[in-house]
Design an enzyme around this catalytic site. Structure first.
Site, PDB file in Angstrom:
ATOM      1  CG  ASP A  29      10.183  -5.420  -3.290  1.00 51.16           C
ATOM      2  OD1 ASP A  29       9.562  -5.393  -4.377  1.00 51.16           O
ATOM      3  OD2 ASP A  29      10.280  -4.441  -2.540  1.00 51.16           O
ATOM      4  CD  GLU A  88       7.205   1.598   0.576  1.00 53.30           C
ATOM      5  OE1 GLU A  88       7.972   0.704   0.955  1.00 53.30           O
ATOM      6  OE2 GLU A  88       7.343   2.775   0.930  1.00 53.30           O
ATOM      7  CG  HIS A  93       7.385  -2.670   4.640  1.00 53.45           C
ATOM      8  ND1 HIS A  93       6.359  -1.756   4.782  1.00 53.45           N
ATOM      9  CD2 HIS A  93       8.075  -2.288   3.552  1.00 53.45           C
ATOM     10  CE1 HIS A  93       6.425  -0.868   3.812  1.00 53.45           C
ATOM     11  NE2 HIS A  93       7.464  -1.156   3.050  1.00 53.45           N
ATOM     12  CG  HIS A  95      12.587  -2.041   1.901  1.00 54.26           C
ATOM     13  ND1 HIS A  95      12.020  -2.412   0.702  1.00 54.26           N
ATOM     14  CD2 HIS A  95      11.771  -1.105   2.434  1.00 54.26           C
ATOM     15  CE1 HIS A  95      10.911  -1.716   0.512  1.00 54.26           C
ATOM     16  NE2 HIS A  95      10.734  -0.920   1.547  1.00 54.26           N
TER      17      HIS A  95
END
Length: 130
Positions: A29, A88, A93, A95
């Site tokens: 990220d 977002e 996805h 994290h």
């Protein structure tokens, strides 16, 4: 229009890629909560995780496990936290966040702003632990 993640997958924009196979990719990220904060993404662009077919969803988690183990060997932490928010960026996805406290996975706090050289160094260290 392709998501920012698809652009990283297609190498249209740079990403600090940690691992990749035919179906999944993991990269740092660029605005992490903590050092080593990684995104694991299916290459198939599907907005909502629970719209993935079962095979892709299961494979995403198995792929993420290997990435988490490499992060854990690299970044001092008690464990790797997992979060799925999915608002977002309209591309599924996961994290992976190295955790030492509950606050390490608090998405409301200010993000780190590492330089590209710092991200490159972290990525190289994590890749060496696969």
């Amino acid at each position: 229009m392709a998501s920012i993640f698809t652009k990283i997958i297609n190498r249209e924009i740079p990403g600090h890629i940690l691992a990749e196979d035919d179906n999944y990719i993991a990269f740092l990220d660029v605005n992490p909560l903590v050092e080593g904060h990684t995104l694991v993404v299916p290459k198939k662009e599907v907005d909502y995780m629970y719209d993935l077919d079962d095979e892709t969803l299961g494979g995403l988690h198995v792929f993420a496990k290997g990435v988490a183990k490499a992060i854990e060997k690299t970044i001092p932490c008690q464990r790797i936290g997992v979060a799925v928010i999915g608002i977002e960026v309209p591309h599924t996805h996961v994290h992976l966040v190295p955790l030492n406290t509950m606050d390490d996975i608090n998405f409301t706090r200010p993000k780190l702003q590492p330089s590209q050289d710092e991200l490159k160094g972290v990525a190289e260290k994590i890749r060496s632990n696969f």
